[in-house]
Design a protein around this motif. Structure first.
Motif, mmCIF file in Angstrom:
data_model
loop_
_atom_site.group_PDB
_atom_site.id
_atom_site.type_symbol
_atom_site.label_atom_id
_atom_site.label_comp_id
_atom_site.label_asym_id
_atom_site.label_seq_id
_atom_site.Cartn_x
_atom_site.Cartn_y
_atom_site.Cartn_z
ATOM 1 N N THR A 153 49.400 93.724 23.772
ATOM 2 C CA THR A 153 49.955 93.185 22.545
ATOM 3 C C THR A 153 50.630 94.289 21.752
ATOM 4 O O THR A 153 50.361 95.469 21.953
ATOM 5 C CB THR A 153 48.839 92.585 21.673
ATOM 6 O OG1 THR A 153 47.844 93.589 21.478
ATOM 7 C CG2 THR A 153 48.234 91.374 22.313
ATOM 8 N N GLN A 203 40.690 85.848 17.188
ATOM 9 C CA GLN A 203 39.637 86.479 16.396
ATOM 10 C C GLN A 203 39.244 85.613 15.216
ATOM 11 O O GLN A 203 38.063 85.374 14.968
ATOM 12 C CB GLN A 203 40.119 87.851 15.885
ATOM 13 C CG GLN A 203 40.369 88.834 17.003
ATOM 14 C CD GLN A 203 40.913 90.152 16.484
ATOM 15 O OE1 GLN A 203 41.422 90.245 15.369
ATOM 16 N NE2 GLN A 203 40.825 91.177 17.309
ATOM 17 N N ASP A 217 51.879 95.130 17.486
ATOM 18 C CA ASP A 217 51.409 94.777 16.153
ATOM 19 C C ASP A 217 51.860 93.360 15.815
ATOM 20 O O ASP A 217 53.054 93.077 15.776
ATOM 21 C CB ASP A 217 51.998 95.776 15.148
ATOM 22 C CG ASP A 217 51.586 95.437 13.723
ATOM 23 O OD1 ASP A 217 50.746 94.521 13.556
ATOM 24 O OD2 ASP A 217 52.102 96.082 12.803
ATOM 25 N N PRO A 218 50.889 92.439 15.573
ATOM 26 C CA PRO A 218 51.283 91.038 15.376
ATOM 27 C C PRO A 218 52.059 90.823 14.086
ATOM 28 O O PRO A 218 52.641 89.763 13.887
ATOM 29 C CB PRO A 218 49.934 90.305 15.331
ATOM 30 C CG PRO A 218 48.943 91.340 14.957
ATOM 31 C CD PRO A 218 49.438 92.621 15.513
ATOM 32 N N THR A 239 47.658 86.765 7.759
ATOM 33 C CA THR A 239 46.745 86.860 8.897
ATOM 34 C C THR A 239 47.243 85.959 10.013
ATOM 35 O O THR A 239 47.533 84.788 9.764
ATOM 36 C CB THR A 239 45.336 86.360 8.511
ATOM 37 O OG1 THR A 239 45.075 86.767 7.183
ATOM 38 C CG2 THR A 239 44.293 86.856 9.454
ATOM 39 N N ALA A 294 39.641 87.823 22.296
ATOM 40 C CA ALA A 294 39.565 88.210 20.882
ATOM 41 C C ALA A 294 39.077 89.647 20.735
ATOM 42 O O ALA A 294 39.610 90.418 19.935
ATOM 43 C CB ALA A 294 38.640 87.262 20.131
ATOM 44 N N ALA A 323 41.725 92.282 22.036
ATOM 45 C CA ALA A 323 43.111 91.957 21.680
ATOM 46 C C ALA A 323 44.044 93.165 21.725
ATOM 47 O O ALA A 323 45.149 93.064 22.261
ATOM 48 C CB ALA A 323 43.151 91.293 20.312
ATOM 49 N N PRO A 324 43.626 94.342 21.187
ATOM 50 C CA PRO A 324 44.585 95.456 21.185
ATOM 51 C C PRO A 324 44.907 95.980 22.577
ATOM 52 O O PRO A 324 45.889 96.689 22.749
ATOM 53 C CB PRO A 324 43.859 96.538 20.367
ATOM 54 C CG PRO A 324 42.783 95.827 19.634
ATOM 55 C CD PRO A 324 42.401 94.669 20.492
ATOM 56 N N TYR A 335 45.671 87.662 18.713
ATOM 57 C CA TYR A 335 44.917 88.073 17.534
ATOM 58 C C TYR A 335 44.348 86.861 16.789
ATOM 59 O O TYR A 335 43.320 86.948 16.138
ATOM 60 C CB TYR A 335 45.790 88.901 16.590
ATOM 61 C CG TYR A 335 45.831 90.366 16.980
ATOM 62 C CD1 TYR A 335 44.831 91.226 16.568
ATOM 63 C CD2 TYR A 335 46.852 90.865 17.775
ATOM 64 C CE1 TYR A 335 44.856 92.551 16.934
ATOM 65 C CE2 TYR A 335 46.885 92.191 18.140
ATOM 66 C CZ TYR A 335 45.886 93.040 17.722
ATOM 67 O OH TYR A 335 45.897 94.351 18.095
ATOM 68 N N SER A 347 51.295 88.249 20.932
ATOM 69 C CA SER A 347 50.357 89.087 20.188
ATOM 70 C C SER A 347 49.717 88.297 19.071
ATOM 71 O O SER A 347 48.513 88.413 18.805
ATOM 72 C CB SER A 347 51.082 90.287 19.578
ATOM 73 O OG SER A 347 51.791 90.960 20.567
ATOM 74 N N ARG A 348 50.500 87.486 18.386
ATOM 75 C CA ARG A 348 49.959 86.721 17.266
ATOM 76 C C ARG A 348 48.898 85.732 17.732
ATOM 77 O O ARG A 348 47.849 85.594 17.101
ATOM 78 C CB ARG A 348 51.085 85.989 16.532
ATOM 79 C CG ARG A 348 52.004 86.935 15.789
ATOM 80 C CD ARG A 348 53.122 86.209 15.069
ATOM 81 N NE ARG A 348 52.668 85.423 13.918
ATOM 82 C CZ ARG A 348 52.254 85.948 12.794
ATOM 83 N NH1 ARG A 348 52.182 87.247 12.652
ATOM 84 N NH2 ARG A 348 51.892 85.167 11.793
#
Lengths: 277, 306
Positions: free
Chosen positions: B65, B104, B67-68, B252, B57, B60-61, B101, B97-98
């Motif tokens: 990944t 988090q 952009d989710p 989100t 978490a 994550a970037p 993210y 990626s989703r």
């Protein structure tokens, strides 16, 4: 929200007055309580149907689901807990308790999708989704309920099995169990008559408390398996902000929950005659 | 005595047993990191998984990944591949990626609810366990709240407000507080009967001091155990709320939201539902294992029975 994006202030005012939202909170609350006591849960904002009618249409699937789940859960969990306590600290006990931890940690819909995928899509043993009313025959009815009930039962099984094991361990350490063994009572009789009967109070309690899990789980299970029950009704109502329906269903569920726990209190007297009210 | 006896010559034919060493070497207690791992493998495993999830978490970037939220309709519903590790969803967003993210949201909700519910529940329980007249009022209120199943209470609260992360945390916290308050009150009531509390009162300790110095520390162990279970249950409730559309806004990427989106297509593309499902179950399992370990360590009496 109800009037749409292009509502003029007058329209909004008209709807507010129509719903009685311009009057003080306290008055509205007492009116609402008065209505409920006379068996009126109000009218749905969205469909304009009485909430009681909407609930009545949806009761059967949810009730069936819960009863079948309860039977499966108690039928599996109690023997599992008893055996785990009997074989305490062996691999039987360990695997039963590991299963319980997993059952407790896996969210209802995850289990639902998993078993639906395996048993309905891959093996084709059961219908994937949908519900057949009991009036369509007991066979199709039970078939449409097996997968959702097993899904819903898993958490419940985990909970009951753990408590059963704990209560049984407590009882099996008592002197009268040793006495029973010494006078040659059979193993099965010791476990189920001497043991289980005396361990029944915490088990019955947790079955009652677990109905909360069952209600929460029913909301999700009905979504996963597309069962037109009360859970779906409340979810749809939330998405539409249909407050009278949400209120009605939450009230009904809470009422059932309180009632079940009252029934549990009454069952105590029957399992343990020492308890008096 | 033994030393004196040995100075006498033993009768012939009699063998004297070898002297025992003065000190029997103590079994080395399992200490430190590896000690914990060996004594409580399940809890250690849970801790490891949880740490890994926190790392996922937090970083994550950095975990390969994209952009989710990036839409790419041309590559919808791809199966898992080297480019898209978990495949893509119906809008062409990268599922890996989703899901990363999404960790988090779950962890933030789980930990904030655990902390908030503990703090408020602790405060309510302490006051209610100490002050008689407040006890009656508060406990009837809590009885009322406990008559509504927690998930339903959270759902009803969410129906009243807009879906946002903050509101989700508040709704789940409110649903969990009664259980904590009950637990703490129970502990306080049993502690009040202890002789050392009477001694403290006799020594003239003021009530606030009594609560802070003598009662509070003793409620912390059962509280901590309860907090881990609340954390696990909050993550499940968050996913359920998102799943039925009453949770964090759909934009989100939370595990519940991803599963809700994959729901319509799960019969053809089960991966969309299964990847977030696996992550969610693993995380909740990890927290539960950790909770069991904590309970065994902090409350040995409970550990024996459960």
């Amino acid at each position: 929200m109800i009037a749409g994006d292009q509502a003029s202030p007058e329209d909004v005012e008209k709807i507010r007055a129509g719903l009685g939202l311009d009057r003080p909170y306290l008055i509205r609350f007492f009116e609402w309580v008065g209505q409920i006591l006379s068996g009126d849960l109000g009218t749905s904002i969205f469909t304009n149907m009485p909430v009681t009618t909407m609930i009545a249409q949806r009761v059967e699937p949810t009730l069936s689901l819960m009863i079948v789940t309860l039977i499966i859960a108690v039928g599996v969990a109690v023997p599992m807990g008893v055996v785990a306590a009997w074989k305490a600290d062996t691999w039987v006990d360990r695997s039963a308790m590991a299963f319980a931890v997993f059952g407790f940690s896996t969210p209802v819909f995850v289990v639902g999708y998993l078993i639906a995928y395996v048993f309905a899509l891959k093996l084709g043993w059961f219908p994937v989704q949908g519900y057949k009313p009991i009036s369509a025959g007991v066979g199709p009815w039970i078939q449409s309920l097996i997968l959702p009930s097993v899904t819903l039962a898993l958490v419940y099984i985990a909970l009951i099995a753990r408590i059963t094991r704990a209560a049984m361990l407590d009882v099996l350490g008592q002197d009268y169990i040793r006495t029973a063994k010494a006078k040659g009572v059979g193993q099965r009789r010791i476990l189920f008559v001497h043991g289980l009967k005396n361990a029944a109070v915490p088990i019955v309690t947790v079955i009652g408390i677990g109905v909360a899990l069952l209600i929460g789980g029913a909301v999700v299970t009905e979504s996963v398996f597309a069962i037109p029950g009360l859970g779906r009704l409340v979810v749809d109502a939330i998405l539409r902000r249909d407050y009278p329906v949400i209120q009605g269903v939450v009230l009904l569920f809470s009422f059932v929950y309180v009632l079940v726990n009252l029934a549990v209190d009454l069952v105590y007297v029957w399992v343990d005659p020492r308890i008096r009210y | 005595m033994a030393v004196e006896a040995r100075t006498l010559a033993p009768p012939p034919g009699l063998k004297v047993a070898e002297e025992l060493p003065d000190v029997i070497p103590a079994r080395k207690p399992l200490k430190g990191f590896w000690g914990v791992v060996r004594r409580r493998p399940a809890a250690a495993l849970g801790g490891a998984i949880l740490l890994a999830m926190i790392a996922v978490a937090a970083f994550a970037p950095l975990l390969g990944t994209v952009d989710p939220g990036e839409l790419a309709p041309s590559r919808r519903l791809r199966p898992p591949s080297a480019d898209f590790w978990f495949g893509t969803d119906m809008l062409g967003r990268d599922l890996y990626s989703r899901v990363v993210y999404g960790a988090q949201v779950s962890l933030v909700v789980g930990f904030s609810v655990a902390v908030l519910a503990s703090v408020f529940g602790l405060a309510i329980g302490l006051v209610s366990g100490t002050v008689r007249w407040i006890d009656g009022v508060v406990m009837r209120l809590i009885d009322g709240m406990m008559s509504i199943p927690p998930i339903l209470l959270a759902v009803a609260l969410m129906a009243l407000t807009r879906g946002s992360l903050q509101n989700v945390v508040i709704a789940i916290t409110l649903a969990e507080i009664p259980r904590v308050a009950r637990l703490v009150r129970g502990v306080v009531l049993s502690l009040r009967e202890q002789p050392y509390i009477d001694a403290a009162i006799a020594a003239g300790t003021s009530t606030p001091m009594l609560v802070i110095r003598h009662i509070l520390p003793n409620t912390l162990a059962p509280m901590t155990v309860q907090a881990t279970y609340i954390c696990a249950s909050a993550m499940i409730v968050e996913a359920i709320l998102s799943f039925i559309g009453a949770g964090v806004p759909p934009i989100t990427p939370s595990w519940g939201n991803i599963m809700a989106e994959g729901r319509a297509l799960w019969q053809v593309k089960p991966t969309i539902v299964f990847f977030p499902a696996i992550f969610l179950s693993l995380t909740v399992l990890a927290v539960n294992l950790l909770g069991d370990g904590l309970r065994d360590a902090l409350d040995p009496r409970m550990a024996k029975s459960l």
